[in-house]
Design an enzyme around this catalytic site. Structure first.
Site, PDB file in Angstrom:
ATOM      1  N   ARG A 127      33.325  36.230  37.120  1.00  0.00           N
ATOM      2  CA  ARG A 127      33.234  37.077  38.314  1.00  0.00           C
ATOM      3  C   ARG A 127      32.218  38.210  38.143  1.00  0.00           C
ATOM      4  O   ARG A 127      31.666  38.700  39.125  1.00  0.00           O
ATOM      5  CB  ARG A 127      34.603  37.647  38.654  1.00  0.00           C
ATOM      6  CG  ARG A 127      35.452  36.653  39.424  1.00  0.00           C
ATOM      7  CD  ARG A 127      36.783  37.249  39.774  1.00  0.00           C
ATOM      8  NE  ARG A 127      37.455  36.446  40.779  1.00  0.00           N
ATOM      9  CZ  ARG A 127      38.751  36.529  41.043  1.00  0.00           C
ATOM     10  NH1 ARG A 127      39.513  37.368  40.366  1.00  0.00           N
ATOM     11  NH2 ARG A 127      39.284  35.772  41.983  1.00  0.00           N
ATOM     12  N   GLY A 130      40.397  31.201  41.113  1.00  0.00           N
ATOM     13  CA  GLY A 130      40.381  31.833  39.812  1.00  0.00           C
ATOM     14  C   GLY A 130      40.777  30.870  38.708  1.00  0.00           C
ATOM     15  O   GLY A 130      40.021  30.651  37.758  1.00  0.00           O
ATOM     16  N   GLY A 135      42.846  32.773  46.421  1.00  0.00           N
ATOM     17  CA  GLY A 135      43.497  32.956  47.721  1.00  0.00           C
ATOM     18  C   GLY A 135      42.484  33.007  48.855  1.00  0.00           C
ATOM     19  O   GLY A 135      42.712  32.448  49.930  1.00  0.00           O
ATOM     20  N   LYS A 172      53.108  26.260  42.684  1.00  0.00           N
ATOM     21  CA  LYS A 172      54.063  26.296  43.796  1.00  0.00           C
ATOM     22  C   LYS A 172      53.582  25.641  45.084  1.00  0.00           C
ATOM     23  O   LYS A 172      52.481  25.906  45.558  1.00  0.00           O
ATOM     24  CB  LYS A 172      54.397  27.756  44.118  1.00  0.00           C
ATOM     25  CG  LYS A 172      55.260  28.421  43.068  1.00  0.00           C
ATOM     26  CD  LYS A 172      55.386  29.862  43.447  1.00  0.00           C
ATOM     27  CE  LYS A 172      56.607  30.518  42.845  1.00  0.00           C
ATOM     28  NZ  LYS A 172      56.686  31.904  43.318  1.00  0.00           N
TER      29      LYS A 172
HETATM   30  C1  3PG Z   1      42.144  37.258  42.895  1.00  0.00           C
HETATM   31  O1  3PG Z   1      42.226  37.317  41.671  1.00  0.00           O
HETATM   32  O2  3PG Z   1      42.574  36.279  43.539  1.00  0.00           O
HETATM   33  C2  3PG Z   1      41.453  38.356  43.629  1.00  0.00           C
HETATM   34  O3  3PG Z   1      40.810  39.239  42.757  1.00  0.00           O
HETATM   35  C3  3PG Z   1      42.437  39.079  44.520  1.00  0.00           C
HETATM   36  O4  3PG Z   1      43.432  39.670  43.749  1.00  0.00           O
HETATM   37  P1  3PG Z   1      44.875  39.906  44.400  1.00  0.00           P
HETATM   38  O5  3PG Z   1      45.474  38.559  44.627  1.00  0.00           O
HETATM   39  O6  3PG Z   1      45.616  40.752  43.403  1.00  0.00           O
HETATM   40  O7  3PG Z   1      44.662  40.647  45.706  1.00  0.00           O
END
Ligand code: 3PG
Ligand code: MG
Length: 399
Positions: free
Chosen positions: A41, A356, A380, A206
């Site tokens: 990242r 990620g 996400g 999940k």
């Molecule tokens: C992630 O790792 O998916 C992003 O950096 C967002 O982090 P978060 O899910 O803690 O908002």
């Protein structure tokens, strides 16, 4: 509505101007040593930061790391990230000990043209993630005071309605950075008219986390391959016993409905690697998916499943993959993820790795990143994009 991007800002000239860049520098850290275990990242925002440095901007970078609870917490400090960012940029990065306090103010004030500062973790401040518009707004005011323009290059956080993502762009001239632009270009190919067959591989633990994206993708994909911890809830819905494997009992009925809605589209494992315990050295065997012993838990998909998934992937023209197939961090349970990843690289398809964990898996398994079409920095965020949701960070750039 079109989004202005970094080139538009550069064309206006940024020399001597302060540019506030929201990045997603939320990198995994080693629990023992605190070392950065995957700097993907950080590398992903270098094109934007490099261009701003080159153009003589005073570059003020902000990011979150982990999920601290609105107050300083040393284990989530961005200080190690500042060090790594400086190495990659080839110039020191000035680190502010706070986000909007005295240290941040003096660090920003002392920046020379072409220099870079990194503010301390945004989530050390309650205002960043607050649900209260006024509280978020007050924090956004303080952040916005550090820039004459704002660049959002934090694709991994565009699905969060947080101050630095959603409220700062309302206060400053704003553009999308190179990474956000590329991510949106790539993902919009998948939601547009993907070349077929379009195959999606989903893993991770999940079903409940992935339900929305499964619902959204089911009508559009040609095949949906399911592995990872979530496959056991589907196997249970097929009528199999899953031993002590991860199971979301309350999702079994939902899984059954999904499979009935699109007969033949969802492919489940036919064999799994079942172990005595969740441990790297646990005794384990490959067993048929309908023969998991009652005292064992599945920690990976088996070789026959990998071969079947690979055959489907070899025919695909478009592939999206999110979520590991097994506990790839443990060598004994990494073969499923490795096998599927290798099959994706071999396919004559446009492939996108979302997320990620899957992106980290690609690098941790030593696979060649360039053999994938695109590796998204958003977990996400990429899923919510594919769901067709309005992403607060993208919507804020459109206004
Ligand atoms: C992630 O790792 O998916 C992003 O950096 C967002 O982090 P978060 O899910 O803690 O908002
Ligand atoms: Mg996440």
């Amino acid at each position: 509505m079109t989004i202005r991007n970094l080139d538009d800002l550069l064309a206006e000239g940024v020399s001597g101007r302060r540019v506030l860049v929201r990045a997603d520098l939320n990198v995994p850290l080693d629990k023992q040593t605190g070392d950065i275990t995957d700097d993907g990242r950080i590398r992903a925002v270098l094109p934007t930061l490099g261009a701003l440095v080159q153009a003589g901007a005073k570059v003020v970078v902000c990011s979150h790391l982990g999920r601290p609870k609105g107050a300083p917490d040393p284990q989530f400090s961005l200080r190690p990230v500042a060090g790594r960012l400086g190495e990659l940029l080839g110039a020191p990065v000035h680190f502010a000990e706070d986000t909007v306090g005295d240290s941040a103010r003096s660090t920003v004030a002392e920046l020379a043209d072409g220099q870079v500062a990194l503010l301390e973790n945004l989530r050390f401040n309650k205002g960043e993630t607050s649900k209260d518009d006024a509280e978020r707004g007050a924090f956004a005011d303080q952040l916005a005071a550090f820039g004459d323009a704002y660049v959002d290059d934090a694709f991994g956080a565009v699905h969060r309605k947080h101050a630095s993502v959603h409220d700062v762009p309302a206060r400053l001239p704003h553009v999308a950075g190179r990474l956000v632009l590329r991510e949106v270009e790539v993902l919009s190919k998948l939601t547009g008219a993907p070349e077929r067959p379009y195959v999606v591989v989903l893993g991770g633990s999940k079903v409940s986390d992935k339900l929305a994206v499964i619902e959204a993708l089911l009508p559009t994909v040609d095949r949906l391959l399911i592995g990872g911890g979530m496959c056991f809830t589907f196997l249970k819905a097929q009528g199999h016993e899953v031993g002590t494997s991860l199971l979301e009992e309350e999702m079994v009925e939902t899984c059954r409905n999904l499979m009935q809605r699109a007969p033949g589209k969802i492919l489940l494992p036919v064999d799994v690697v079942a172990a005595d315990a969740f441990a790297p050295d646990a005794a384990h065997d490959t067993v048929p998916a309908d023969g998991i012993p009652s005292h064992r838990l599945g920690l990976d998909i088996g070789p026959e499943t990998v071969a079947g998934f690979a055959a489907v992937l070899s025919q695909a023209k478009t592939i999206f993959w999110n979520g590991p197939m097994g506990v790839f961090e443990m060598a004994a349970f990494a073969n499923g993820t490795r096998g599927v990843a290798e099959a994706i690289t071999k396919a004559d398809a446009f492939s996108v790795v979302g997320g990620g964990d899957s992106a980290a898996a690609v690098r941790a398994l030593g696979l060649d990143e360039s053999s994938f079409g695109h590796i998204s920095t958003g977990g996400g965020a990429s899923l919510e994009y594919l769901e067709g949701k309005t992403l607060p960070g993208i919507a804020a750039l459109e206004n």
